[in-house]
Design a protein around this motif. Structure first.
Motif, mmCIF file in Angstrom:
data_model
loop_
_atom_site.group_PDB
_atom_site.id
_atom_site.type_symbol
_atom_site.label_atom_id
_atom_site.label_comp_id
_atom_site.label_asym_id
_atom_site.label_seq_id
_atom_site.Cartn_x
_atom_site.Cartn_y
_atom_site.Cartn_z
ATOM 1 N N GLY A 48 86.582 11.232 -69.255
ATOM 2 C CA GLY A 48 85.894 12.610 -69.319
ATOM 3 C C GLY A 48 84.468 12.472 -69.092
ATOM 4 O O GLY A 48 83.685 13.383 -69.221
ATOM 5 N N VAL A 49 83.884 11.293 -69.184
ATOM 6 C CA VAL A 49 82.383 11.251 -69.236
ATOM 7 C C VAL A 49 82.163 10.118 -68.096
ATOM 8 O O VAL A 49 82.630 8.779 -68.386
ATOM 9 C CB VAL A 49 81.991 10.666 -70.584
ATOM 10 N N ALA A 50 81.315 10.280 -67.176
ATOM 11 C CA ALA A 50 80.808 9.303 -66.239
ATOM 12 C C ALA A 50 80.198 8.310 -67.045
ATOM 13 O O ALA A 50 79.337 8.502 -67.850
ATOM 14 C CB ALA A 50 79.978 9.861 -65.093
ATOM 15 N N LEU A 51 80.307 6.824 -66.557
ATOM 16 C CA LEU A 51 79.637 5.922 -67.379
ATOM 17 C C LEU A 51 78.002 5.998 -67.389
ATOM 18 O O LEU A 51 77.790 5.714 -68.399
ATOM 19 C CB LEU A 51 80.093 4.481 -66.515
ATOM 20 N N VAL A 52 77.635 6.301 -66.336
ATOM 21 C CA VAL A 52 76.117 6.653 -66.162
ATOM 22 C C VAL A 52 75.614 7.402 -67.239
ATOM 23 O O VAL A 52 74.373 7.401 -67.988
ATOM 24 C CB VAL A 52 75.662 6.737 -65.172
ATOM 25 N N SER A 66 68.897 -7.848 -73.554
ATOM 26 C CA SER A 66 67.911 -8.829 -72.571
ATOM 27 C C SER A 66 67.835 -8.102 -71.252
ATOM 28 O O SER A 66 68.571 -7.125 -70.959
ATOM 29 C CB SER A 66 68.462 -10.235 -72.363
ATOM 30 N N GLN A 67 66.788 -8.653 -70.350
ATOM 31 C CA GLN A 67 66.608 -7.939 -68.976
ATOM 32 C C GLN A 67 68.088 -8.282 -68.360
ATOM 33 O O GLN A 67 68.205 -7.333 -67.574
ATOM 34 C CB GLN A 67 65.327 -8.405 -68.503
ATOM 35 N N GLU A 68 68.377 -9.431 -68.478
ATOM 36 C CA GLU A 68 69.772 -9.804 -67.766
ATOM 37 C C GLU A 68 70.770 -8.871 -68.149
ATOM 38 O O GLU A 68 71.617 -8.585 -67.097
ATOM 39 C CB GLU A 68 69.952 -11.477 -68.057
ATOM 40 N N GLU A 69 71.039 -8.745 -69.433
ATOM 41 C CA GLU A 69 72.219 -7.586 -69.940
ATOM 42 C C GLU A 69 71.910 -6.167 -69.172
ATOM 43 O O GLU A 69 72.846 -5.730 -68.534
ATOM 44 C CB GLU A 69 72.036 -7.434 -71.223
ATOM 45 N N LYS A 70 70.702 -5.737 -69.186
ATOM 46 C CA LYS A 70 70.464 -4.446 -68.511
ATOM 47 C C LYS A 70 70.876 -4.230 -67.003
ATOM 48 O O LYS A 70 71.207 -3.518 -66.371
ATOM 49 C CB LYS A 70 69.010 -4.024 -68.729
ATOM 50 N N ASP A 71 70.378 -5.537 -66.312
ATOM 51 C CA ASP A 71 70.543 -5.734 -64.883
ATOM 52 C C ASP A 71 71.829 -5.693 -64.541
ATOM 53 O O ASP A 71 72.268 -5.475 -63.167
ATOM 54 C CB ASP A 71 69.631 -6.834 -64.182
ATOM 55 N N SER A 72 72.822 -6.337 -65.598
ATOM 56 C CA SER A 72 74.269 -6.543 -65.308
ATOM 57 C C SER A 72 75.023 -5.340 -65.540
ATOM 58 O O SER A 72 76.250 -5.407 -65.673
ATOM 59 C CB SER A 72 74.604 -7.655 -65.704
ATOM 60 N N LEU A 73 74.294 -4.187 -65.829
ATOM 61 C CA LEU A 73 75.230 -3.177 -66.379
ATOM 62 C C LEU A 73 76.182 -2.588 -65.735
ATOM 63 O O LEU A 73 77.211 -2.065 -66.131
ATOM 64 C CB LEU A 73 74.182 -1.843 -66.932
ATOM 65 N N ASP A 74 76.035 -2.484 -64.285
ATOM 66 C CA ASP A 74 77.115 -2.164 -63.447
ATOM 67 C C ASP A 74 78.354 -2.998 -63.527
ATOM 68 O O ASP A 74 79.630 -2.289 -63.343
ATOM 69 C CB ASP A 74 76.575 -2.448 -61.803
ATOM 70 N N THR A 75 78.136 -4.231 -64.000
ATOM 71 C CA THR A 75 79.505 -5.073 -63.961
ATOM 72 C C THR A 75 79.784 -5.331 -65.521
ATOM 73 O O THR A 75 81.029 -5.614 -65.703
ATOM 74 C CB THR A 75 79.327 -6.328 -63.261
ATOM 75 N N SER A 76 79.042 -5.121 -66.610
ATOM 76 C CA SER A 76 79.537 -5.292 -67.901
ATOM 77 C C SER A 76 79.176 -4.280 -68.817
ATOM 78 O O SER A 76 79.400 -4.503 -70.062
ATOM 79 C CB SER A 76 78.552 -6.722 -68.270
ATOM 80 N N ALA A 77 78.970 -2.935 -68.325
ATOM 81 C CA ALA A 77 78.724 -2.056 -69.261
ATOM 82 C C ALA A 77 79.857 -1.889 -70.327
ATOM 83 O O ALA A 77 79.658 -1.617 -71.390
ATOM 84 C CB ALA A 77 78.632 -0.734 -68.345
ATOM 85 N N ARG A 78 81.154 -1.700 -69.989
ATOM 86 C CA ARG A 78 82.186 -1.557 -70.838
ATOM 87 C C ARG A 78 82.215 -2.648 -71.840
ATOM 88 O O ARG A 78 82.336 -2.330 -72.959
ATOM 89 C CB ARG A 78 83.706 -1.469 -69.953
ATOM 90 N N GLN A 79 82.137 -3.918 -71.474
ATOM 91 C CA GLN A 79 81.926 -5.081 -72.650
ATOM 92 C C GLN A 79 80.634 -4.876 -73.250
ATOM 93 O O GLN A 79 81.049 -5.014 -74.485
ATOM 94 C CB GLN A 79 81.940 -6.386 -71.796
ATOM 95 N N LEU A 80 79.624 -4.359 -72.915
ATOM 96 C CA LEU A 80 78.414 -4.111 -73.874
ATOM 97 C C LEU A 80 78.526 -2.898 -74.810
ATOM 98 O O LEU A 80 78.250 -3.079 -75.975
ATOM 99 C CB LEU A 80 77.230 -3.755 -72.756
#
Length: 114
Positions: A48-52, A66-80
């Motif tokens: 019901g809510v877009a990931l973005v 970390s900047q690495e975590e922020k940069d990988s948001l597209d692939t790791s957002a659910r896990q984060l």
């Protein structure tokens, strides 16, 4: 019945809860930190809510990543989000099947009636 997904220590969540109570609207609360955020619940919310729109980039949790975590948001957002429930924008009010109101500002719940 409506479900208000909150984190109990969040001031905006408290305001949302108070607004619903003042309008006499029946709801149940679900504390994402205390009650837990499972992968299944997150997927239900993301139907019901877009990931973005679900990631709270103004939160302290986001700033602490970390900047690495922020940069990988597209692939790791659910896990984060599962690891850090405070990354999820809140409150989230589930008003119907796959329909959520994200965040809260005064007057947002006026259309819900009582």
């Amino acid at each position: 019945m409506l479900t208000l997904y909150i984190i109990d220590t969040c001031d905006t969540c408290r305001k949302a809860r108070k607004a619903l109570e003042e309008k006499g609207i029946a709801f149940k609360t679900y504390d994402l930190r205390k009650d837990g955020l499972s992968a299944g619940l997150l997927e239900h919310i993301l139907e019901g809510v877009a990931l973005v729109d679900a990631v709270n980039k103004r939160s302290k949790t986001w700033r602490d990543l970390s900047q690495e975590e922020k940069d990988s948001l597209d692939t790791s957002a659910r896990q984060l989000i599962i690891q850090h429930p405070t990354l999820l924008k809140r409150p989230l009010l589930e008003v119907g099947d796959k329909t959520f109101l994200v965040g809260y500002r005064d007057g947002d719940y006026d259309q819900l009636g009582g």
